[in-house]
Design a protein around this motif. Sequence first.
Motif, short mmCIF file in Angstrom:
data_model
loop_
_atom_site.label_atom_id
_atom_site.label_comp_id
_atom_site.label_asym_id
_atom_site.label_seq_id
_atom_site.Cartn_x
_atom_site.Cartn_y
_atom_site.Cartn_z
N LYS A 145 27.77 34.81 41.06
CA LYS A 145 26.90 35.70 41.84
C LYS A 145 27.35 37.15 41.82
O LYS A 145 26.79 38.00 42.53
N CYS A 146 28.37 37.45 41.04
CA CYS A 146 28.84 38.84 40.95
C CYS A 146 27.80 39.68 40.20
O CYS A 146 27.02 39.16 39.41
N ARG A 147 27.82 40.99 40.46
CA ARG A 147 26.82 41.85 39.81
C ARG A 147 27.02 41.86 38.29
O ARG A 147 26.08 41.77 37.51
N ASP A 154 30.71 40.03 33.40
CA ASP A 154 32.12 39.99 32.97
C ASP A 154 33.05 40.49 34.08
O ASP A 154 34.11 41.02 33.82
N CYS A 155 32.61 40.32 35.32
CA CYS A 155 33.39 40.78 36.48
C CYS A 155 34.79 40.18 36.46
O CYS A 155 34.96 38.99 36.19
N ARG A 156 35.79 40.99 36.74
CA ARG A 156 37.17 40.49 36.80
C ARG A 156 37.54 40.11 38.24
O ARG A 156 38.67 39.72 38.51
N HIS A 157 36.59 40.28 39.13
CA HIS A 157 36.80 39.96 40.55
C HIS A 157 38.01 40.70 41.09
O HIS A 157 38.87 40.15 41.77
N ASP A 158 38.06 41.96 40.70
CA ASP A 158 39.22 42.78 41.07
C ASP A 158 38.75 43.90 42.00
O ASP A 158 38.81 43.76 43.21
N ASN A 161 30.02 45.01 44.20
CA ASN A 161 29.21 43.79 44.37
C ASN A 161 29.85 42.55 43.75
O ASN A 161 29.18 41.77 43.06
N CYS A 162 31.14 42.40 44.01
CA CYS A 162 31.82 41.20 43.51
C CYS A 162 31.72 40.12 44.58
O CYS A 162 32.23 40.26 45.68
N ALA A 163 31.06 39.04 44.21
CA ALA A 163 30.83 37.95 45.18
C ALA A 163 32.13 37.24 45.55
O ALA A 163 32.26 36.69 46.64
N VAL A 164 33.08 37.25 44.63
CA VAL A 164 34.36 36.59 44.90
C VAL A 164 35.14 37.39 45.95
O VAL A 164 35.66 36.84 46.93
N GLN A 165 35.19 38.72 45.74
CA GLN A 165 35.87 39.58 46.73
C GLN A 165 35.19 39.44 48.09
O GLN A 165 35.86 39.41 49.13
ZN LIG Z 1 33.46 39.30 40.76
#
Ligand SMILES: [Zn+2]
Length: 346
Positions: free
Chosen positions: A294-296, A299-303, A307-311
Amino acid sequence: MLRRRTTAQELNFRQHRRIQSGRRQFLQGGDASPEQNGPEQNGLVLANYGFNSEVENEQGERFRCAVRETVDSSPAAGDQVVWRPGKTAGQGVIEAISPRHSELRRPGTQGRWQTVAANIDRLVVIFSPDRFVMGLADRYLIVAAVAGIEAILVVNKQDVLQGKEFRSYRQELKRDLKIYRRMGYLTQLVSAHSGKGLPWLTEQLVGRNTLLVGQSGVGKSSLIRHWITDEEIRVGQVNAIGRGRQTTSAARLYHLPQGGNIIDSAGIRALALQGIPAHRVVDYFRDVSKYAGKCRFSDCRHDAEPNCAVQAAVAKGKVDPRRLVSLHAIADSLEVSGDGTLLLQD
Ligand SMILES: [Zn+2]
Ligand SMILES: Nc1nc2c(ncn2[C@@H]2O[C@H](COP(=O)(O)OP(=O)(O)OP(=O)(O)O)[C@@H](O)[C@H]2O)c(=O)[nH]1
Ligand SMILES: [Mg+2]
């Protein structure tokens, strides 16, 4: 004259075809002359000691076997092989290794990967209570998942955690294990000394080929001694908690009296995690991956991405922040190694 191919030649032949079809996962057989050696037969590799392997025949007798030079990979504990007895009693030569349905590999010498154990159904990752390191658990779990091997987490030396002074420590450990249970992994506290949890663990082993892994001194060999009583198994001279020098020197397979095999391992400092790009590591973090989609950015690194869904899940308390620390450490180490070498903390 038509001659039937020997089993080793048959393996060799099939391998040749596989190479031609681009799937190079088979090993070569040799072309031993039957005049010099006994007849070909099937065997099981109990242990590999560099140039020699200990092979068990179908009658349960053991032989020290060299490996035919045409076999282009080292045999490992758990390998099914075709071998021939030699002229000297108790010795022989391995002619071919059967295809492995699973294997765990580590970096060997000269940039080659070396198989630690083969044909494993289950990995039991052992920790000592003072060293339950999430990052290490994750490394083993990912490697197992990629290799198609089920893994369970076991904390040994439960006996040393008795007493009031360890209460909060026990709770913390149980909280950590719960994170993995929620992801669907089996976890258990056991003690090789008191026997606590061992009936459960024994049940997990019956009828399977299990590999025990974990840092030196966590009690792998002590656990094996619980099941295997008719062989001498060396156990380290370290304190209940504390690092020992490595006691077990090579992976070794034992037959469980209840059925199944168990392989004791030692000294694994790194494992192979080839073919997984750093940004795909998250797929193997079951508790994090459900948010990652669900991140924007795909290739989001969730860092620090917007709009990082993990963060966001971490901020809402849905994901333990240590999960991300572990994820990033693994992804970074893969990027640094470049070849899929995954270092296990020392
Ligand atoms: Zn992310
Ligand atoms: N208190 C306590 N000590 C244990 C337990 N299991 C193992 N130990 C001790 O921990 C030390 C290391 O045990 P090993 O079985 O040799 O550990 P290992 O994992 O095989 O170590 P390596 O072969 O070096 O990889 C020994 O002194 C054991 O007696 C346990 O359940 N409780
Ligand atoms: Mg040992």
